[in-house]
Design a protein around this motif. Structure first.
Motif, PDB file in Angstrom:
ATOM      1  N   VAL A 176       0.851  -1.203   0.000  1.00 24.05           N
ATOM      2  CA  VAL A 176       0.000   0.000   0.000  1.00 24.05           C
ATOM      3  C   VAL A 176       0.882   1.247   0.000  1.00 24.05           C
ATOM      4  CG1 VAL A 176      -0.286  -0.146   2.534  1.00 24.05           C
ATOM      5  CG2 VAL A 176      -1.893   1.233   1.200  1.00 24.05           C
ATOM      6  N   SER A 177       0.478   2.254  -0.770  1.00 22.30           N
ATOM      7  CA  SER A 177       1.140   3.564  -0.792  1.00 22.30           C
ATOM      8  C   SER A 177       0.143   4.598  -0.280  1.00 22.30           C
ATOM      9  CB  SER A 177       1.534   3.944  -2.220  1.00 22.30           C
ATOM     10  OG  SER A 177       2.233   2.896  -2.848  1.00 22.30           O
ATOM     11  N   MET A 178       0.641   5.615   0.454  1.00 26.00           N
ATOM     12  CA  MET A 178      -0.265   6.603   1.038  1.00 26.00           C
ATOM     13  C   MET A 178       0.154   8.027   0.710  1.00 26.00           C
ATOM     14  SD  MET A 178      -1.126   7.455   5.055  1.00 26.00           S
ATOM     15  CE  MET A 178      -1.342   5.740   5.491  1.00 26.00           C
ATOM     16  N   GLY A 179      -0.765   8.789   0.136  1.00 23.70           N
ATOM     17  CA  GLY A 179      -0.584  10.231   0.039  1.00 23.70           C
ATOM     18  C   GLY A 179      -1.502  10.859   1.067  1.00 23.70           C
ATOM     19  N   ILE A 180      -0.928  11.616   1.990  1.00 22.93           N
ATOM     20  CA  ILE A 180      -1.775  12.220   3.033  1.00 22.93           C
ATOM     21  C   ILE A 180      -1.416  13.691   3.159  1.00 22.93           C
ATOM     22  CG2 ILE A 180      -0.221  11.382   4.872  1.00 22.93           C
ATOM     23  CD1 ILE A 180      -2.715  11.188   6.695  1.00 22.93           C
ATOM     24  N   SER A 181      -2.429  14.545   3.150  1.00 21.35           N
ATOM     25  CA  SER A 181      -2.166  15.942   3.484  1.00 21.35           C
ATOM     26  C   SER A 181      -2.909  16.246   4.772  1.00 21.35           C
ATOM     27  CB  SER A 181      -2.574  16.879   2.349  1.00 21.35           C
ATOM     28  OG  SER A 181      -3.878  16.633   1.934  1.00 21.35           O
ATOM     29  N   MET A 182      -2.258  17.050   5.615  1.00 15.04           N
ATOM     30  CA  MET A 182      -2.852  17.390   6.910  1.00 15.04           C
ATOM     31  C   MET A 182      -2.493  18.838   7.235  1.00 15.04           C
ATOM     32  SD  MET A 182      -0.404  15.064   9.391  1.00 15.04           S
ATOM     33  CE  MET A 182      -0.491  13.503   8.542  1.00 15.04           C
ATOM     34  N   PRO A 183      -3.401  19.527   7.945  1.00 12.10           N
ATOM     35  CA  PRO A 183      -3.185  20.955   8.166  1.00 12.10           C
ATOM     36  C   PRO A 183      -2.024  21.260   9.106  1.00 12.10           C
ATOM     37  CG  PRO A 183      -5.248  20.214   9.170  1.00 12.10           C
ATOM     38  CD  PRO A 183      -4.714  19.062   8.418  1.00 12.10           C
ATOM     39  N   GLU A 184      -1.694  20.336   9.969  1.00 15.71           N
ATOM     40  CA  GLU A 184      -0.598  20.571  10.920  1.00 15.71           C
ATOM     41  C   GLU A 184      -0.089  19.226  11.411  1.00 15.71           C
ATOM     42  OE1 GLU A 184      -2.307  22.463  14.345  1.00 15.71           O
ATOM     43  OE2 GLU A 184      -3.777  20.863  14.593  1.00 15.71           O
ATOM     44  N   VAL A 185       1.079  19.219  12.028  1.00 19.22           N
ATOM     45  CA  VAL A 185       1.599  17.991  12.612  1.00 19.22           C
ATOM     46  C   VAL A 185       1.078  17.886  14.040  1.00 19.22           C
ATOM     47  CG1 VAL A 185       3.654  16.736  13.308  1.00 19.22           C
ATOM     48  CG2 VAL A 185       3.658  18.017  11.177  1.00 19.22           C
ATOM     49  N   ASN A 186       0.220  16.899  14.264  1.00 18.16           N
ATOM     50  CA  ASN A 186      -0.427  16.720  15.565  1.00 18.16           C
ATOM     51  C   ASN A 186      -0.067  15.318  16.047  1.00 18.16           C
ATOM     52  OD1 ASN A 186      -2.364  15.820  17.453  1.00 18.16           O
ATOM     53  ND2 ASN A 186      -3.920  17.241  16.681  1.00 18.16           N
ATOM     54  N   GLU A 187       0.811  15.248  17.024  1.00 20.75           N
ATOM     55  CA  GLU A 187       1.352  13.943  17.439  1.00 20.75           C
ATOM     56  C   GLU A 187       0.312  12.954  17.949  1.00 20.75           C
ATOM     57  OE1 GLU A 187       5.138  12.710  18.799  1.00 20.75           O
ATOM     58  OE2 GLU A 187       5.672  14.804  19.169  1.00 20.75           O
ATOM     59  N   PRO A 188      -0.578  13.378  18.858  1.00 23.87           N
ATOM     60  CA  PRO A 188      -1.596  12.410  19.311  1.00 23.87           C
ATOM     61  C   PRO A 188      -2.466  11.910  18.150  1.00 23.87           C
ATOM     62  CG  PRO A 188      -1.540  14.346  20.738  1.00 23.87           C
ATOM     63  CD  PRO A 188      -0.668  14.662  19.575  1.00 23.87           C
ATOM     64  N   TRP A 189      -2.801  12.809  17.229  1.00 17.75           N
ATOM     65  CA  TRP A 189      -3.591  12.423  16.059  1.00 17.75           C
ATOM     66  C   TRP A 189      -2.840  11.376  15.254  1.00 17.75           C
ATOM     67  CZ3 TRP A 189      -3.883  11.845  10.888  1.00 17.75           C
ATOM     68  CH2 TRP A 189      -5.148  11.858  10.287  1.00 17.75           C
ATOM     69  N   LEU A 190      -1.557  11.645  14.970  1.00 17.67           N
ATOM     70  CA  LEU A 190      -0.740  10.717  14.184  1.00 17.67           C
ATOM     71  C   LEU A 190      -0.605   9.357  14.861  1.00 17.67           C
ATOM     72  CD1 LEU A 190       2.188  12.924  12.857  1.00 17.67           C
ATOM     73  CD2 LEU A 190       0.758  11.405  11.472  1.00 17.67           C
ATOM     74  N   ALA A 191      -0.418   9.389  16.176  1.00 15.17           N
ATOM     75  CA  ALA A 191      -0.231   8.137  16.920  1.00 15.17           C
ATOM     76  C   ALA A 191      -1.484   7.279  16.814  1.00 15.17           C
ATOM     77  CB  ALA A 191       0.094   8.437  18.380  1.00 15.17           C
ATOM     78  N   SER A 192      -2.634   7.910  16.979  1.00 15.76           N
ATOM     79  CA  SER A 192      -3.897   7.175  16.911  1.00 15.76           C
ATOM     80  C   SER A 192      -4.145   6.673  15.494  1.00 15.76           C
ATOM     81  CB  SER A 192      -5.033   8.107  17.372  1.00 15.76           C
ATOM     82  OG  SER A 192      -6.280   7.556  17.071  1.00 15.76           O
ATOM     83  N   PHE A 193      -3.925   7.529  14.505  1.00 16.61           N
ATOM     84  CA  PHE A 193      -4.125   7.173  13.098  1.00 16.61           C
ATOM     85  C   PHE A 193      -3.232   5.985  12.724  1.00 16.61           C
ATOM     86  CE2 PHE A 193      -3.249   7.452   8.567  1.00 16.61           C
ATOM     87  CZ  PHE A 193      -4.474   7.759   8.009  1.00 16.61           C
ATOM     88  N   CYS A 194      -1.944   6.109  13.031  1.00 17.90           N
ATOM     89  CA  CYS A 194      -0.988   5.061  12.632  1.00 17.90           C
ATOM     90  C   CYS A 194      -1.236   3.755  13.386  1.00 17.90           C
ATOM     91  CB  CYS A 194       0.442   5.535  12.842  1.00 17.90           C
ATOM     92  SG  CYS A 194       0.913   6.801  11.652  1.00 17.90           S
ATOM     93  N   GLY A 195      -1.629   3.866  14.641  1.00 14.12           N
ATOM     94  CA  GLY A 195      -1.910   2.659  15.418  1.00 14.12           C
ATOM     95  C   GLY A 195      -2.966   1.794  14.741  1.00 14.12           C
ATOM     96  N   ALA A 196      -4.080   2.414  14.369  1.00 15.03           N
ATOM     97  CA  ALA A 196      -5.178   1.669  13.732  1.00 15.03           C
ATOM     98  C   ALA A 196      -4.800   1.234  12.324  1.00 15.03           C
ATOM     99  CB  ALA A 196      -6.440   2.529  13.701  1.00 15.03           C
ATOM    100  N   PHE A 197      -4.073   2.106  11.611  1.00 12.48           N
ATOM    101  CA  PHE A 197      -3.684   1.774  10.238  1.00 12.48           C
ATOM    102  C   PHE A 197      -2.822   0.515  10.223  1.00 12.48           C
ATOM    103  CE2 PHE A 197      -1.031   1.922   6.477  1.00 12.48           C
ATOM    104  CZ  PHE A 197      -1.927   2.264   5.487  1.00 12.48           C
ATOM    105  N   PHE A 198      -1.808   0.488  11.065  1.00 11.85           N
ATOM    106  CA  PHE A 198      -0.884  -0.650  11.027  1.00 11.85           C
ATOM    107  C   PHE A 198      -1.488  -1.898  11.662  1.00 11.85           C
ATOM    108  CE2 PHE A 198       2.161   2.832  10.311  1.00 11.85           C
ATOM    109  CZ  PHE A 198       2.639   2.395   9.090  1.00 11.85           C
TER     110      PHE A 198
END
Lengths: 322, 322
Positions: free
Chosen positions: A85-107
């Protein structure tokens, strides 16, 4: 890469198992993969946009699951085994808790299906996620949309309608009186299970298949249009969960939900009579239902207690008001 | 698919030649492709966001060219031959003239490089384009970032700095007094030529390669960091166009543009001494320049007339203010 990009890279590169056929993963100009012999590669792309496919307030883990599950579902509908899988993601800012939650479920979901993130691009912008998934299907065994024939049975996996009820609950357009039912249906909207195993089991058996992303009527319509056929659906045979029945408070309404609910990510498939027995063997243990039959009429007819009914139902179009 | 989606589908499916290895193109749950034997597949994803990578007022043909060219450039940097591309695009509304212009330029460049659009997703949302390109590279011949060695020459294709000057002109932060020079440089910003042919010619010759998307300093930095090496750059050897020299009005400023200009999509590559002669043969007819040498220092040193100079230069980071 300076600054916060390093942070993002860490989140997206450190949480997964590595596949043997990924020669070079993230970190160069391209990933390099080694495709298997005797297989075609199945490739699908889906884009999820904040405000169109999910609310800004949605839990990042739910967004990640939904994004990957909807893409895996396309592989399932082809009878393909997930690989990359390849991912293109745009996000308005770098938000660590958001990223941690997103990546946790993704992986978590990626690792369940042995699909490896091989690269992508992270940019600043409105929250948008585009995934391109790839999988393998033995040559000649892909499930396409164009081979349904008169008399083939029409089937679906799982139950239908819960995702639409979940969306109603999220948007607060209709609620159940029971909080736990609201919770369950909301979860089913975001946390569908892609039917990868069912898809691979249908190789050589189903004459056509599609995943239900726009609603059964709309998606079965794609099979019929590519196969130049029609269909009769026995609405009483539509598989409906107890939660949906409780939510809808009426059989008829529940069936209408089942016919039009998008983002279900169950499979709809057709099977010729001669593969009936093989079907039962291959899908043993997987919930599925026969809901109708392919005809030569060119359109869909709904039956309710043996009589034709005329319900106003439509698929989903992103550029229509809804 | 009802309504305006049909329109979009028409634009995206009717303008291109078909490749023999695309078994099933757009219109099913997945595309099906038949990968070649004895090759790895190189895969890259890039996202372009309106407001981050281009202005809302940009010409749709320029946006399309830039999106595909930047992706093809990643294949070039790997020494790969282009094959397939998937597109996820979100747009705020269906605008026919915009689509016609976008698709015209997209398929013009795609057809030049025999790369076929095999599918994608079109959704309503802020204008964002994510492409995933795939190409082939013979096993063992991919150009990676990690094999540069002490004494290798450092080279770049084409000229450097025009894309940054073009961006200045687009943003009106600096302009040339000559309108035709402004026009030329603006065009070079949007209409770079991916160095596919150079990339394939460098197979077996270059020890490392990268495309210049973040600026020479930043991108050479990726080679150095992966190869655990340093570099000396002779700034006088940087290839600079007459237009840039006229725009910058000073050799020093032109060189600084050349060192930091992002989105050039030229290749930066390293070649061991023993492949020098082969390089000249293989790149005959392609403009390229030797600009320095790999060292064991671990960092980049800039030389100007034999002396070290200390210029404040940086790469590009989407999450930094700029």
């Amino acid at each position: 890469m300076p600054g916060e990009f390093n942070l993002i890279e860490t989140y997206f590169s450190n949480q997964q198992a590595n596949r043997d056929d990924v020669v070079l993963g993230q970190g160069d100009d391209c990933a390099l993969v080694s495709p298997p012999a005797d297989c075609y590669i199945a490739i699908s792309t889906d884009t999820l946009v904040c405000g169109t496919h999910f609310l800004a307030s949605a839990c990042p883990a739910d967004i990640a699951h939904k994004a990957l599950a909807s893409n895996l579902s396309d592989l399932a509908a082809m009878g393909a085994t997930p690989a990359w899988v390849s991912m293109g993601i745009s996000m308005p800012e770098v938000n660590e808790p958001w990223l941690a939650s997103f990546c946790g479920a993704f992986f978590e979901l990626a690792n369940q299906h042995d699909i490896q993130l091989i690269g992508g691009d992270t940019t600043k912008g409105p929250l948008t996620i585009t995934l391109t998934v790839q999988g393998f299907v033995p040559i000649g065994q892909a499930l396409t949309r164009g081979q349904a024939r008169d008399g083939d049975g029409i089937y679906v996996t799982g139950t239908l309608g819960d995702a639409k009820a979940g969306l109603d609950i999220i948007l607060k357009t209709r609620l159940s009186m029971q909080a736990d039912i609201n919770q369950t249906l909301e979860k089913r909207h975001y946390r569908s299970t892609p039917q990868i195993f069912a898809g691979t089991q249908l190789r050589g058996i189903a004459s056509a298949a599609i995943d239900i992303s726009d609603g059964l009527i709309a998606d079965l319509g794609h099979i019929l249009s590519r196969s130049q056929r029609g269909a009769i659906i026995d609405t009483e045979q539509l598989p409906i969960s107890n939660e949906l029945l409780h939510f809808a408070q009426s059989d008829i309404l529940a069936r209408q939900y089942a016919l039009t609910s998008g983002e279900e990510y169950q499979l709809c498939f057709t099977v010729p009579q001669q593969h009936q027995q093989k079907l039962e063997q291959q899908l043993a243990g997987i919930p599925y239902s026969r809901i109708g039959q392919i005809t030569n009429s060119g359109h869909i007819v709904l039956h309710e207690q043996g009589c034709e009914v005329d319900w106003e139902l439509a698929g989903y179009d992103h550029f229509k008001d809804h």
